[in-house]
Design a protein around this motif. Sequence first.
Motif, PDB file in Angstrom:
ATOM      1  N   HIS A 138       0.730  -1.315   0.029  1.00  0.00           N
ATOM      2  CA  HIS A 138       0.009   0.083   0.068  1.00  0.00           C
ATOM      3  C   HIS A 138       0.882   1.192  -0.081  1.00  0.00           C
ATOM      4  O   HIS A 138       1.656   1.688   0.971  1.00  0.00           O
ATOM      5  CB  HIS A 138      -0.888  -0.130   1.130  1.00  0.00           C
ATOM      6  N   LEU A 151      -3.521  -9.197   4.949  1.00  0.00           N
ATOM      7  CA  LEU A 151      -4.704  -8.494   4.946  1.00  0.00           C
ATOM      8  C   LEU A 151      -5.747  -9.797   5.178  1.00  0.00           C
ATOM      9  O   LEU A 151      -5.618 -10.784   4.402  1.00  0.00           O
ATOM     10  CB  LEU A 151      -4.968  -7.870   3.627  1.00  0.00           C
ATOM     11  N   TYR A 153      -9.780 -11.038   5.078  1.00  0.00           N
ATOM     12  CA  TYR A 153     -11.247 -11.095   4.652  1.00  0.00           C
ATOM     13  C   TYR A 153     -11.906 -11.819   5.560  1.00  0.00           C
ATOM     14  O   TYR A 153     -11.507 -13.133   5.672  1.00  0.00           O
ATOM     15  CB  TYR A 153     -11.429 -11.086   3.174  1.00  0.00           C
ATOM     16  N   ARG A 168     -12.698  -6.483   7.291  1.00  0.00           N
ATOM     17  CA  ARG A 168     -11.418  -6.600   6.740  1.00  0.00           C
ATOM     18  C   ARG A 168     -10.500  -6.005   7.803  1.00  0.00           C
ATOM     19  O   ARG A 168     -10.872  -5.194   8.514  1.00  0.00           O
ATOM     20  CB  ARG A 168     -11.099  -5.691   5.266  1.00  0.00           C
ATOM     21  N   PHE A 170      -6.279  -5.126   8.728  1.00  0.00           N
ATOM     22  CA  PHE A 170      -4.661  -5.437   8.559  1.00  0.00           C
ATOM     23  C   PHE A 170      -4.143  -5.815   9.878  1.00  0.00           C
ATOM     24  O   PHE A 170      -4.478  -5.789  10.751  1.00  0.00           O
ATOM     25  CB  PHE A 170      -4.072  -3.953   8.442  1.00  0.00           C
ATOM     26  N   TYR A 190       0.261   3.836   9.207  1.00  0.00           N
ATOM     27  CA  TYR A 190      -1.034   3.505   8.897  1.00  0.00           C
ATOM     28  C   TYR A 190      -1.905   4.596   8.802  1.00  0.00           C
ATOM     29  O   TYR A 190      -2.978   4.803   8.000  1.00  0.00           O
ATOM     30  CB  TYR A 190      -1.755   2.325   9.881  1.00  0.00           C
ATOM     31  N   TRP A 215      -6.615   4.259  -0.507  1.00  0.00           N
ATOM     32  CA  TRP A 215      -7.043   3.122   0.198  1.00  0.00           C
ATOM     33  C   TRP A 215      -8.656   2.899  -0.261  1.00  0.00           C
ATOM     34  O   TRP A 215      -9.187   1.750  -0.552  1.00  0.00           O
ATOM     35  CB  TRP A 215      -7.140   2.826   1.498  1.00  0.00           C
ATOM     36  N   TYR A 219     -10.903  -0.572  -0.857  1.00  0.00           N
ATOM     37  CA  TYR A 219     -11.803  -1.017   0.302  1.00  0.00           C
ATOM     38  C   TYR A 219     -12.919   0.035   0.561  1.00  0.00           C
ATOM     39  O   TYR A 219     -12.507   1.205   0.468  1.00  0.00           O
ATOM     40  CB  TYR A 219     -10.874  -0.980   1.742  1.00  0.00           C
ATOM     41  N   PRO A 223      -9.626  -0.939   6.590  1.00  0.00           N
ATOM     42  CA  PRO A 223      -9.771  -1.961   7.298  1.00  0.00           C
ATOM     43  C   PRO A 223      -9.194  -1.628   8.980  1.00  0.00           C
ATOM     44  O   PRO A 223      -8.300  -0.978   9.020  1.00  0.00           O
ATOM     45  CB  PRO A 223      -8.626  -2.938   6.769  1.00  0.00           C
TER      46      PRO A 223
END
Length: 298
Positions: A138, A151, A153, A168, A170, A190, A215, A219, A223
């Motif tokens: 990222h 990551l 899900y 989601r 991280f 982050y 991001w 998404y 997340p």
Amino acid sequence: MIGVDVGSGDRLALGVLTQYRMATTEQMHRVIAPSVRIEQTRRRLARLRAEGLVDRITLPQAGRTRVWFPTPYGMQLASEWPEIRGHRPSKTASDPTAVRLKAGHTLTVTETALAFLEDARRRGDVCQPLDWIPEVHHPIGSGEAVIPDALLYYRRGPADGDNGSMLRAFVEVDRATMGPERLAAKLTAYERLYRYVPVVPGRRPTLQEPAVEEWRRRYPLFPRILFVLDGTGPVGVENRIRALRAAARQLAPSRFLNDVPILTAPLADLLRHGPSAPVWRPVHDPDQRVHWTMSWHR
């Protein structure tokens, strides 16, 4: 793939090793086929090895544990499959020396993945083996990037009573190999990702095409961030949580802190009680014990 049954667990086994980088025989068994005898998993891995798709090393410690990893041919083949999501591992993923040097951390990340996978199976939630994606890149500008350990899900099931909402996360797995301050610096990174808007040369934002954070292209919601702590005792865990809390205070006031759940938990608690148990401590209030799947209201 002569002799490899692409319609069975062979494809899943190769996909998991390509995505996870490496796993022990026991971990592979628990990921891909926990309902059958482990001998079947051993035969499957041996067949993939005979086809040149995977290989193994033997760690001298821990009872000479076998660690499996994909070969360059195996990675090339699996990376073309849609279920790998176009995520290509580094070339060192197939190097035996690199596998041996990275085994401690990567196998711990795989064990963390198993904690979520097995918990989801028990609860009737949806979290498949390939829903755990390590090291997704990222960018945050200036040639820098945030690369979480994984990551995740995860879709909640009927037990949660919310019609199966998608989550989601991280996931950062810390084995106490770096100081608390370096761990806390990840929180700052982050926050940069949360507000990073890429600049396209020669293009200015308009009402029709406003500038948006990077991001949001991936998404619908940022997340949540889960710090999994290992390799240290209770005192070390507390030191690391304090460092993360201090980093959060330096960022306040911030939309990032209001909008994104940031939780910590020892890996030992995840393995003992399951990730869905209230073993997580919010960075902003580490005296609480919460579920990582909670709705977030600050």
